[in-house]
Design an enzyme around this catalytic site. Structure first.
Site, PDB file in Angstrom:
ATOM      1  N   ARG A 239      30.170 -35.049 -32.263  1.00 52.52           N
ATOM      2  CA  ARG A 239      29.787 -35.591 -33.573  1.00 52.52           C
ATOM      3  C   ARG A 239      28.562 -34.868 -34.110  1.00 52.52           C
ATOM      4  O   ARG A 239      27.603 -34.616 -33.359  1.00 52.52           O
ATOM      5  CB  ARG A 239      29.477 -37.085 -33.475  1.00 52.52           C
ATOM      6  CG  ARG A 239      30.691 -37.883 -33.143  1.00 52.52           C
ATOM      7  CD  ARG A 239      30.458 -39.384 -33.251  1.00 52.52           C
ATOM      8  NE  ARG A 239      31.570 -40.065 -32.624  1.00 52.52           N
ATOM      9  CZ  ARG A 239      32.783 -40.187 -33.163  1.00 52.52           C
ATOM     10  NH1 ARG A 239      33.010 -39.710 -34.387  1.00 52.52           N
ATOM     11  NH2 ARG A 239      33.755 -40.784 -32.517  1.00 52.52           N
ATOM     12  N   ASP A 240      28.597 -34.561 -35.419  1.00 50.34           N
ATOM     13  CA  ASP A 240      27.422 -33.965 -36.061  1.00 50.34           C
ATOM     14  C   ASP A 240      26.294 -34.990 -36.051  1.00 50.34           C
ATOM     15  O   ASP A 240      26.501 -36.171 -36.327  1.00 50.34           O
ATOM     16  CB  ASP A 240      27.763 -33.557 -37.503  1.00 50.34           C
ATOM     17  CG  ASP A 240      26.733 -32.613 -38.088  1.00 50.34           C
ATOM     18  OD1 ASP A 240      27.059 -31.437 -38.334  1.00 50.34           O
ATOM     19  OD2 ASP A 240      25.573 -33.063 -38.302  1.00 50.34           O
TER      20      ASP A 240
ATOM     21  N   ASN B 237      30.728 -22.437 -42.223  1.00 51.39           N
ATOM     22  CA  ASN B 237      29.648 -21.825 -42.993  1.00 51.39           C
ATOM     23  C   ASN B 237      29.231 -20.531 -42.283  1.00 51.39           C
ATOM     24  O   ASN B 237      29.048 -20.529 -41.070  1.00 51.39           O
ATOM     25  CB  ASN B 237      28.451 -22.776 -43.088  1.00 51.39           C
ATOM     26  CG  ASN B 237      28.794 -24.042 -43.849  1.00 51.39           C
ATOM     27  OD1 ASN B 237      29.623 -24.029 -44.749  1.00 51.39           O
ATOM     28  ND2 ASN B 237      28.173 -25.151 -43.469  1.00 51.39           N
TER      29      ASN B 237
ATOM     30  N   VAL C 187      22.956 -23.024 -37.890  1.00 46.30           N
ATOM     31  CA  VAL C 187      23.063 -22.832 -36.435  1.00 46.30           C
ATOM     32  C   VAL C 187      23.953 -21.610 -36.183  1.00 46.30           C
ATOM     33  O   VAL C 187      25.133 -21.596 -36.576  1.00 46.30           O
ATOM     34  CB  VAL C 187      23.654 -24.074 -35.749  1.00 46.30           C
ATOM     35  CG1 VAL C 187      23.834 -23.819 -34.252  1.00 46.30           C
ATOM     36  CG2 VAL C 187      22.747 -25.288 -35.975  1.00 46.30           C
TER      37      VAL C 187
ATOM     38  N   HIS D  48      30.828 -22.604 -35.554  1.00 46.33           N
ATOM     39  CA  HIS D  48      31.276 -23.998 -35.484  1.00 46.33           C
ATOM     40  C   HIS D  48      32.115 -24.326 -36.704  1.00 46.33           C
ATOM     41  O   HIS D  48      31.833 -23.874 -37.806  1.00 46.33           O
ATOM     42  CB  HIS D  48      30.083 -24.960 -35.375  1.00 46.33           C
ATOM     43  CG  HIS D  48      29.028 -24.734 -36.408  1.00 46.33           C
ATOM     44  ND1 HIS D  48      28.107 -23.721 -36.311  1.00 46.33           N
ATOM     45  CD2 HIS D  48      28.753 -25.383 -37.564  1.00 46.33           C
ATOM     46  CE1 HIS D  48      27.302 -23.752 -37.365  1.00 46.33           C
ATOM     47  NE2 HIS D  48      27.675 -24.744 -38.143  1.00 46.33           N
TER      48      HIS D  48
HETATM   49  P1  5GP Z   1      25.608 -25.215 -40.440  1.00 45.95           P
HETATM   50  O1  5GP Z   1      24.721 -25.467 -41.624  1.00 45.95           O
HETATM   51  O2  5GP Z   1      25.023 -24.203 -39.493  1.00 45.95           O
HETATM   52  O3  5GP Z   1      27.025 -24.904 -40.829  1.00 45.95           O
HETATM   53  O4  5GP Z   1      25.733 -26.605 -39.719  1.00 45.95           O
HETATM   54  C1  5GP Z   1      24.976 -26.980 -38.608  1.00 45.95           C
HETATM   55  C2  5GP Z   1      25.303 -28.437 -38.344  1.00 45.95           C
HETATM   56  O5  5GP Z   1      24.859 -28.746 -37.037  1.00 45.95           O
HETATM   57  C3  5GP Z   1      24.616 -29.404 -39.301  1.00 45.95           C
HETATM   58  O6  5GP Z   1      25.602 -30.225 -39.921  1.00 45.95           O
HETATM   59  C4  5GP Z   1      23.682 -30.214 -38.395  1.00 45.95           C
HETATM   60  O7  5GP Z   1      23.604 -31.566 -38.776  1.00 45.95           O
HETATM   61  C5  5GP Z   1      24.310 -30.037 -37.026  1.00 45.95           C
HETATM   62  N1  5GP Z   1      23.372 -30.048 -35.904  1.00 45.95           N
HETATM   63  C6  5GP Z   1      22.231 -29.318 -35.801  1.00 45.95           C
HETATM   64  N2  5GP Z   1      21.636 -29.535 -34.630  1.00 45.95           N
HETATM   65  C7  5GP Z   1      22.424 -30.418 -33.957  1.00 45.95           C
HETATM   66  C8  5GP Z   1      22.331 -31.031 -32.665  1.00 45.95           C
HETATM   67  O8  5GP Z   1      21.402 -30.812 -31.887  1.00 45.95           O
HETATM   68  N3  5GP Z   1      23.329 -31.888 -32.324  1.00 45.95           N
HETATM   69  C9  5GP Z   1      24.383 -32.151 -33.161  1.00 45.95           C
HETATM   70  N4  5GP Z   1      25.302 -33.009 -32.706  1.00 45.95           N
HETATM   71  N5  5GP Z   1      24.499 -31.595 -34.374  1.00 45.95           N
HETATM   72  C10 5GP Z   1      23.538 -30.738 -34.775  1.00 45.95           C
END
Ligand code: 5GP
Ligand code: ZN
Length: 113
Positions: free
Chosen positions: A29-30, A87, A96, A100
């Site tokens: 889960r996010d 993304n 990140v 993903h």
């Molecule tokens: P991005 O912007 O890189 O596509 O999305 C990164 C996603 O990772 C974001 O939706 C953020 O909420 C999620 N995220 C970042 N750090 C963590 C974490 O430590 N644990 C979880 N479960 N989600 C994370």
């Protein structure tokens, strides 16, 4: 230990609410959900972004997509529909740098998002 947050989750050095796992893929889960269902599906092997992905990564990226289909069924959204988003890069909103797939469901997406 890796300083990649998702590699740390894969290695179980950081906590996450894991919803699916197989030999090559983990889904959890996010932490900041942006929809009623917001899951992240990652290859266990570190790939920084889709721009870094090569032919050797095709299998595991396909396994992520198949995992999304399974999660659609287990969450009850296979028929209603869901969104799968990767993304990529600074202007693609990637924060990140471990590939993903965002699986979101339960809310009508914006037309332009
Ligand atoms: P991005 O912007 O890189 O596509 O999305 C990164 C996603 O990772 C974001 O939706 C953020 O909420 C999620 N995220 C970042 N750090 C963590 C974490 O430590 N644990 C979880 N479960 N989600 C994370
Ligand atoms: Zn990583």
């Amino acid at each position: 230990m890796s300083d990649c947050v998702f590699c740390r989750i894969v290695a179980r050095h950081s906590h996450a609410d894991v919803v699916y796992e197989d030999d090559a893929v983990l889904a959890f889960r996010d932490i900041y959900p942006k929809a009623p269902v917001h899951l992240l599906i990652v290859p266990k092997r570190h790939i920084a972004s889709l721009v870094e992905a090569g032919p050797d990564d095709a299998m595991v990226l396909g396994q992520c997509v198949v995992a999304a289909r399974r999660l659609a069924e287990t969450t009850g959204y296979a028929e209603k529909g869901f969104r799968l988003v990767v993304n990529t890069g600074p202007e693609g909103g990637q924060v990140v740098y471990h590939v993903h797939f965002h699986f979101t469901a339960g809310r009508r997406p914006r037309a332009d998002a």
